[in-house]
Design a protein around this motif. Structure first.
Motif, PDB file in Angstrom:
ATOM      1  N   ALA A  42       0.833  -1.201   0.000  1.00  0.00           N
ATOM      2  CA  ALA A  42       0.000   0.000   0.000  1.00  0.00           C
ATOM      3  C   ALA A  42       0.870   1.254   0.000  1.00  0.00           C
ATOM      4  N   ALA A  43       1.965   1.224   0.770  1.00  0.00           N
ATOM      5  CA  ALA A  43       2.889   2.359   0.786  1.00  0.00           C
ATOM      6  C   ALA A  43       3.530   2.561  -0.586  1.00  0.00           C
ATOM      7  N   VAL A  44       3.879   1.456  -1.246  1.00  0.00           N
ATOM      8  CA  VAL A  44       4.443   1.546  -2.600  1.00  0.00           C
ATOM      9  C   VAL A  44       3.446   2.210  -3.546  1.00  0.00           C
ATOM     10  N   LEU A  45       2.191   1.799  -3.460  1.00  0.00           N
ATOM     11  CA  LEU A  45       1.160   2.376  -4.324  1.00  0.00           C
ATOM     12  C   LEU A  45       0.947   3.858  -4.014  1.00  0.00           C
ATOM     13  N   ILE A  46       0.979   4.205  -2.731  1.00  0.00           N
ATOM     14  CA  ILE A  46       0.791   5.604  -2.341  1.00  0.00           C
ATOM     15  C   ILE A  46       1.921   6.470  -2.886  1.00  0.00           C
ATOM     16  N   GLY A  51       0.082  12.585   2.713  1.00  0.00           N
ATOM     17  CA  GLY A  51       0.263  13.289   3.974  1.00  0.00           C
ATOM     18  C   GLY A  51      -0.027  12.452   5.197  1.00  0.00           C
ATOM     19  N   LEU A  52      -1.026  11.582   5.114  1.00  0.00           N
ATOM     20  CA  LEU A  52      -1.424  10.789   6.274  1.00  0.00           C
ATOM     21  C   LEU A  52      -1.206   9.291   6.069  1.00  0.00           C
ATOM     22  N   GLY A  53      -1.592   8.788   4.903  1.00  0.00           N
ATOM     23  CA  GLY A  53      -1.571   7.346   4.692  1.00  0.00           C
ATOM     24  C   GLY A  53      -0.192   6.733   4.605  1.00  0.00           C
ATOM     25  N   VAL A  73       3.917   2.786   6.171  1.00  0.00           N
ATOM     26  CA  VAL A  73       5.339   2.479   6.343  1.00  0.00           C
ATOM     27  C   VAL A  73       5.622   2.015   7.767  1.00  0.00           C
ATOM     28  N   GLY A  74       5.056   2.717   8.740  1.00  0.00           N
ATOM     29  CA  GLY A  74       5.264   2.319  10.130  1.00  0.00           C
ATOM     30  C   GLY A  74       4.719   0.935  10.417  1.00  0.00           C
TER      31      GLY A  74
END
Length: 329
Positions: free
Chosen positions: A36-40, A248-250, A255-256
């Motif tokens: 999901a982080a990669v996509l973001i 900004g938020l996601g 990542v965390g």
């Protein structure tokens, strides 16, 4: 935990490595969070390129990026101020500046001159080079075999992209230099976060609140003017959702979560897919052409980041957690 166990843990060295207790469901959650982080972040680079080529002003994009999450996270900053204030001011400054307005504007200006494939590869891909340089020079951190080999591959990929860019046009080369400058700032941010020991949302609040305030004051008191009144909402609303909401938020949350569930090494391996994902999205959505030297540079940087993470040397079955003790004031 018994008193004897507590005493034994307290006697462990600060860099003690202990197994990361994790089951299959938690590991799957970590993989999903990393993807999901990669996509973001892929969407971020795509949005940055589209915003740079659109009539939306950079000041408006900056307000989207920092003002929206800054307002949302302002209560968190207030509640956690005692913890945040205990961090060394040097690390706080590195976070605010490293991932703040200058970093964003460098990427935005660079994206007006260079394609997504170059920006999404150079900004996150070259960061390990700068991080390692600072870590070795300042913190005297040793380098392993896999990390050295990976960094050599990253450097080769960066040189390949730069050679191709400056050969094509000086404008493209200038965009690449903007990306490298942004990458250096991101490296400063990365090291500052690592030293601060703050949680992902705390670090995000430290970055977005002051930068959002600065952008807002510049709009109200400075010569800057908003372009939004002259544009239809359908033009700027996607940028607001991507820059303010997703990035900004996601991104900080995902990542965390990935690092906590998979460990930093495995999370960084999955994160190295960002240039590939962003390039494919740009090929599909923006119809950007991808040259052979660009593909070579992208491949070298991606493989180099994977090798530099140490994942290949440790093996995918080994998941570790390092007891981290932040440097406080």
């Amino acid at each position: 935990m018994s008193a004897l166990q507590s005493f034994a843990v307290s006697r462990l060295p600060l860099t003690h490595v202990s197994p990361l207790p994790i089951d299959a469901d938690q590991r799957l959650l970590g993989v999903c969070a990393a993807l999901a982080a990669v996509l973001i972040w892929s969407t971020y680079f795509l949005s940055l390129r589209q915003g740079a080529l659109s009539p939306i002003g950079r000041l408006d994009l900056t307000l989207f990026r920092y003002g929206v999450p800054g307002l949302v996270l302002l209560p968190l900053l207030w509640r956690r101020w005692t913890v945040i204030r205990a961090v060394n001011p040097l690390w706080l400054a590195g976070m605010v500046l490293g991932a703040g307005v200058p970093f964003f504007l460098l990427g935005a200006v660079g994206m007006s001159w260079a394609p997504v494939a170059h920006g999404s590869t150079l900004i996150p891909g070259a960061a390990p080079l700068f991080v390692t340089f600072i870590a070795v020079l300042v913190f005297r951190q040793p380098l392993g075999r896999w990390r050295c080999g990976g960094l050599v591959a990253v450097l080769a990929g960066v040189i390949c992209l730069l050679w191709n860019g400056w050969r094509d046009s000086a404008t493209l080369g200038m965009g690449q230099l903007m990306f490298l400058w942004a990458s250096l700032m991101w490296a400063v941010f990365t090291l500052s976060v690592r030293q601060s020991g703050l949680a992902p949302l705390e670090a995000t609040a430290v970055v977005t609140v002051p930068n959002g305030l600065a952008a807002g004051l510049y709009l109200l008191l400075g010569p800057g003017e908003s372009t939004l009144p002259d544009l239809s909402p359908i033009t700027w609303l996607p940028q607001l959702l991507v820059q303010g909401g997703l990035v900004g938020l996601g991104s900080g949350l995902m990542v965390g979560l990935a690092i906590r569930r998979l460990g930093a090494e495995a999370a960084s391996v999955l994160g190295s897919l960002t240039p590939v994902s962003a390039t494919l999205l740009a090929l599909w959505w923006l119809d950007e052409a991808i040259s052979l030297p660009t593909l070579m540079g992208l491949g070298l940087v991606t493989l180099g980041v994977i090798a530099a993470s140490g994942w290949l040397g440790n093996g995918p079955g080994i998941r570790r957690r390092v007891a981290f003790h932040p440097a406080r004031r």
